[in-house]
Structures are given as C-alpha cells and as structure tokens.
Enzyme design. Structure first.
Site, PDB file in Angstrom:
ATOM      1  N   TYR A   1     -24.462   1.182 -39.329  1.00 60.26           N
ATOM      2  CA  TYR A   1     -24.424   2.293 -40.288  1.00 60.26           C
ATOM      3  C   TYR A   1     -23.518   3.372 -39.716  1.00 60.26           C
ATOM      4  O   TYR A   1     -23.655   3.765 -38.551  1.00 60.26           O
ATOM      5  CB  TYR A   1     -25.825   2.868 -40.544  1.00 60.26           C
ATOM      6  CG  TYR A   1     -25.749   4.096 -41.432  1.00 60.26           C
ATOM      7  CD1 TYR A   1     -25.568   3.964 -42.813  1.00 60.26           C
ATOM      8  CD2 TYR A   1     -25.779   5.379 -40.893  1.00 60.26           C
ATOM      9  CE1 TYR A   1     -25.440   5.084 -43.622  1.00 60.26           C
ATOM     10  CE2 TYR A   1     -25.651   6.499 -41.711  1.00 60.26           C
ATOM     11  CZ  TYR A   1     -25.486   6.345 -43.061  1.00 60.26           C
ATOM     12  OH  TYR A   1     -25.335   7.445 -43.864  1.00 60.26           O
TER      13      TYR A   1
ATOM     14  N   TYR B   1     -30.211   9.914 -51.694  1.00 62.14           N
ATOM     15  CA  TYR B   1     -30.507   8.609 -52.305  1.00 62.14           C
ATOM     16  C   TYR B   1     -31.629   8.724 -53.350  1.00 62.14           C
ATOM     17  O   TYR B   1     -32.631   8.010 -53.278  1.00 62.14           O
ATOM     18  CB  TYR B   1     -30.906   7.585 -51.233  1.00 62.14           C
ATOM     19  CG  TYR B   1     -29.996   7.620 -50.024  1.00 62.14           C
ATOM     20  CD1 TYR B   1     -28.683   7.107 -50.109  1.00 62.14           C
ATOM     21  CD2 TYR B   1     -30.398   8.192 -48.822  1.00 62.14           C
ATOM     22  CE1 TYR B   1     -27.843   7.175 -49.014  1.00 62.14           C
ATOM     23  CE2 TYR B   1     -29.544   8.261 -47.725  1.00 62.14           C
ATOM     24  CZ  TYR B   1     -28.271   7.746 -47.836  1.00 62.14           C
ATOM     25  OH  TYR B   1     -27.439   7.822 -46.758  1.00 62.14           O
TER      26      TYR B   1
ATOM     27  N   LYS C   1     -25.532  14.504 -35.236  1.00 62.19           N
ATOM     28  CA  LYS C   1     -26.988  14.627 -35.333  1.00 62.19           C
ATOM     29  C   LYS C   1     -27.618  15.608 -34.330  1.00 62.19           C
ATOM     30  O   LYS C   1     -27.712  16.783 -34.628  1.00 62.19           O
ATOM     31  CB  LYS C   1     -27.618  13.243 -35.262  1.00 62.19           C
ATOM     32  CG  LYS C   1     -27.397  12.471 -36.573  1.00 62.19           C
ATOM     33  CD  LYS C   1     -28.402  11.372 -36.788  1.00 62.19           C
ATOM     34  CE  LYS C   1     -28.445  10.923 -38.227  1.00 62.19           C
ATOM     35  NZ  LYS C   1     -27.457   9.912 -38.597  1.00 62.19           N
TER      36      LYS C   1
HETATM   37  C1  LIG Z   1     -26.347   9.693 -39.511  1.00 64.34           C
HETATM   38  C2  LIG Z   1     -25.228   8.849 -39.012  1.00 64.34           C
HETATM   39  C3  LIG Z   1     -23.909   9.018 -39.496  1.00 64.34           C
HETATM   40  C4  LIG Z   1     -23.567   9.999 -40.572  1.00 64.34           C
HETATM   41  O1  LIG Z   1     -23.790  11.312 -40.204  1.00 64.34           O
HETATM   42  P1  LIG Z   1     -23.947  12.461 -41.352  1.00 64.34           P
HETATM   43  O2  LIG Z   1     -24.068  13.716 -40.570  1.00 64.34           O
HETATM   44  O3  LIG Z   1     -25.164  12.100 -42.146  1.00 64.34           O
HETATM   45  O4  LIG Z   1     -22.708  12.404 -42.179  1.00 64.34           O
HETATM   46  C5  LIG Z   1     -22.925   8.206 -38.954  1.00 64.34           C
HETATM   47  N1  LIG Z   1     -23.204   7.298 -38.009  1.00 64.34           N
HETATM   48  C6  LIG Z   1     -24.443   7.111 -37.517  1.00 64.34           C
HETATM   49  C7  LIG Z   1     -24.683   6.093 -36.435  1.00 64.34           C
HETATM   50  C8  LIG Z   1     -25.497   7.873 -38.018  1.00 64.34           C
HETATM   51  O5  LIG Z   1     -26.744   7.657 -37.567  1.00 64.34           O
END
Ligand SMILES: *Cc1c(COP(=O)(O)O)cnc(C)c1O
Length: 446
Positions: free
Chosen positions: A162, A34, A296
C-alpha cells in the site's frame, strides 16, 4: 447554473445545539475516508484527544488503539509537541519555501539525516504520505531520464503493498486489495511481484522459487529496461494486508535491482520512527534505498507532513541532467508549524525510552494475543514491535467492529480480514491489556 445555487442554505440549523445536530450535519454533508455520501458509515463525535484517550461528546473515554492511523506514537496532545507548535505559531505559522528558508526546516532535516545512512543526503518536504510517494516516483523517473534511460517509465511493486491514494501511488498498490479493480484502465499499468512469501522470523530459504526472488529475477530479465524503480514497504506491509516478511528478501532484491539499473524506493511512511522496534524498518535488513519516504508518525500525529529523501547519487543525477532541477514544489512545502512538531517528536524519541516501550508492547501483545489462535476462524496471529495482528478467514464487518468500541472501550478500525492494533508507545500495561481484550472480542464477534 440555476439561481437556486446562490440561495443561502437557511434551512441549516446553525449554531448546532446538540451532539445529534452536529452528527446529523456530518452525515448529510461530510465525506469521511472510503465512505458513502448516501449511506454514511457510523462515526463517533470526538471532543478531545489526550494521551492514549479519545474523549467522546458525552464525556466517555476510549483508547485510541490505532494511534490515529499509526501516527500518535507519543499519545495525543503531547505537551512538548504542543508547546513547540505554539511557540512556532507565535513566530511564523508559514512562509513559502521557494526562495526562502527557515530554521525549523533546516533543524528537522539535520535531525532526520543524522538518523539515516550517510548516502541519503537530500530532503524534500511534502504535505502527506501519498505526495511523498508521488515525489519519490517522480525522482526515480527524472533520474532515469537524466541518465539517458528515457524508456524506464514503469515501476515494479510487490503484491499486498500500500502506497497511498493519489494516482501514481495507487498504481503501485496491491492490484486486488487496492483500487485497481475499480479504476482499471485509468491507472498506469505496473509490474507486480508476488508478496514476499517467507515470513519475518521464519527460516530463510535460498531457493529462488521459495523466497520470491525468482519472480524478481525473471521480471528484471524480461522487462528490467522499462523499470525506473522497485517500490516497497520494507519488512512490514501495512494497509495492504498487515504482513511481516523476511528482511533477507530486501537484501537480495537490492542487489538484483542494482545490477539491472533499477532504483530502490523504500516507503517507510508506516514503519518509520520506531513502530517495528527500530528507528526505521530498513535497519532490520541493513539495506539503504536510493529514495526513502517518511510520513505518518513524523510529527507524532499532530499535523500532516511527510518527506522524501534521495541519495546523493540520485540527487546529483537529477541535477546534472535536463532541466537540471527537480520538478516539484508544493505550496505548503516545509510548513514551519509542521516542522516544529516533527522536531519536537524526534527529540522525544531521541531522549525517551521508546525502544523499551515498544519491546514491552511486543512482549505483552505476544502473550495476550496467543489465545486468539484457538478461536474459530482465526488464521494467524502475529506481533512485531508495537503492531499486533489477528488475521481471520473472513472479511471483517466494519460497522459491527465500530459499534463494539463503546463496549470494549478501545477504538480499533479493522480492515479486510485483519483485526489489528498499533497503540501509542506510551500506553501502560493495563490499557494495553484492554486493547488485547478488545482485539479478541472483535475476532470473536465480527
Ligand atoms: C498511509 C500510507 C501512505 C499514504 O500516506 P497519506 O498521508 O495517507 O497520504 C503511503 N504509504 C504507506 C506505507 C502508508 O502507510
């Protein structure tokens, strides 16, 4: 193409001699998350990461209060994870997964499934969280088509959610705090429900107007037949607003979806692996989704990997219909190196005392952030598991917050109106106090 394109960039001063050479090149040529190519945001040059610490180019150390975007739950460069990766690197860094398989992929799936309700039975490995969400959405659509429900081409989502930055994932992110405003017509329109209004820990109300389920009922009655699945982050909404909501919402949403033939997708990419005090956030509500996304912290923050896990019913449905296979297959699917990191991370969770660590973090943050409530411009303070949030009445000045990291000794990356921390579970009480103090400083000064 002009001839100039082929002239080597001999003007670039390589090898770089000083930190400012590196940073200068970074600012001129590297795109960060970003960020603007012309007006790059401030950055720190990190030389090394060790436990809770980021070691900067001048040798100074700051605490990684974000666990590097929620991932490094055991701290950086954990010897058990690094050791497992080194051993795997010696044997087999990668092979394709089409027609081949390997022990790391199998052992990891076995470990994941042993932690999950038995109805979840089919593991699909992905490269990143956003891809895991794409895969989940594709599974839902393919399942519906296989069940003769071709018209179910849309999704329901909740505001303040998100789910990632790829196209279909973006389409189910919050339409205001997400990227809908900008991409507009380029995004698939989806159905949005209000964010669940009752907070985690507050008293539940059975009134559908107050608990947010009236809106879901209305949506399903009016458009249910067009909806393949409801996607949401259970209990903790992360990057869309750092909200904690009542688990009962999920139990009732689950029942409503079921009665309308709508699948339920839980995106636990941020909440999985202990962050909320449970292995998975869905344990707060005792609801098993049809499809689950994890990412993650899966590899303890050592290498990118994510996973989408389907229920046996969804997998069987997809496989019984046309074309009889699930239509996805990333090049680096089930990368053995990533699998070995994830296995080591899961074994650390299985044998360690992360639950006590997360409880201690929760208790300490609750006490130490309390005084933030009395600061001007603070709207709310909330803590759940190893997540601490101070919500302000204004947008955070990100650059100012970034600069304060050297002063406070803690790297935090607030967004929107929230200052938050997600420390590694291994953080000790003194370092955690430093994180709390840094959050209070930011709440005062940004
Ligand atoms: C970080 C995140 C994503 C995306 O994961 P990336 O590895 O950055 O593509 C999707 N959903 C949630 C809830 C997240 O926190």
């Amino acid at each position: 193409m002009t001839e100039e394109t082929f002239v080597p960039k001999s003007n670039i001063n390589f090898p770089f001699k000083t930190a400012s050479d590196w940073m200068d090149f970074d600012r001129r040529h590297l795109w960060h998350p970003y960020s603007s190519a012309l007006h790059p945001d401030p950055r720190y040059l990190v030389r090394e990461a060790d436990g809770i610490w980021l070691v900067l180019e001048d040798g100074s150390r700051i605490i990684d209060g974000m666990s590097s975007w929620w991932c490094a739950i055991h701290g950086h460069r954990h010897p058990a994870i690094v050791g497992a990766m080194q051993a795997q690197l010696e044997r087999m860094p990668h092979v394709m997964f089409g027609g081949l398989t390997h022990e790391p992929a199998i052992s990891l799936a076995q470990r994941l499934l042993s932690r999950l309700p038995s109805s979840l039975g089919h593991v699909f490995y992905c490269d990143s969280g956003s891809v895991a969400v794409e895969v989940a959405m594709k599974m839902a659509v393919q399942y519906q088509i296989a069940s003769g429900e071709n018209q179910r081409a849309h999704f329901a989502a909740i505001r303040r959610g998100y789910h990632g930055d790829t196209w279909k994932a973006m389409s189910v992110c919050d339409p205001d705090t997400g990227m809908h405003g900008f991409f507009g017509a380029a995004l698939t329109p989806q159905f949005f429900l209000p964010a669940p209004p009752i907070a985690f820990g507050s008293a539940w109300s059975d009134d559908p107007k107050e608990n947010g389920l009236g809106a879901l009922e209305d949506l399903l009655r009016m458009h249910g037949k067009k909806i393949a699945a409801l996607i949401l982050e259970p209990v903790v909404q992360g990057a869309g607003g750092m909200r904690f909501y009542h688990p009962k919402f999920l139990q009732m949403a689950h029942a409503l979806c079921k009665s309308h033939g709508v699948l339920l997708i839980f995106d636990e990419i941020a909440t999985g692996f202990g962050r909320t005090g449970k292995w998975f956030a869905m344990e707060h509500c005792q609801v098993t989704p049809d499809i689950l996304c994890l990412g993650k912290a899966l590899t303890g923050g050592h290498i990118s990997m994510a996973v989408t896990i389907a229920s046996k019913a969804v997998a069987a449905g997809i496989s019984a219909g046309e074309p009889g296979v699930f239509m996805h297959g990333p090049t680096f699917m089930a990368n053995p190196l990533a699998c070995s990191a994830a296995i080591a991370s899961l074994d650390l969770l299985a044998t360690g005392d992360w639950q006590a660590q997360v409880e201690a973090i929760e208790a300490q943050l609750t006490v130490e952030l309390e005084s933030a409530r009395r600061l001007p411009g603070v709207e709310d303070v909330r803590v759940l598991g190893a997540i601490g949030v101070i919500e302000l009445d204004r947008q955070v000045d990100m650059e100012k917050a970034h600069r304060l990291a050297r002063k406070t000794g803690v790297y935090l990356r607030p967004f929107g109106r929230t200052v938050y921390a997600m420390p590694p579970f291994i953080i000790d009480p003194d370092a955690l106090s430093q994180v709390s103090a840094a959050m209070l400083q930011l709440a005062k000064r940004v």
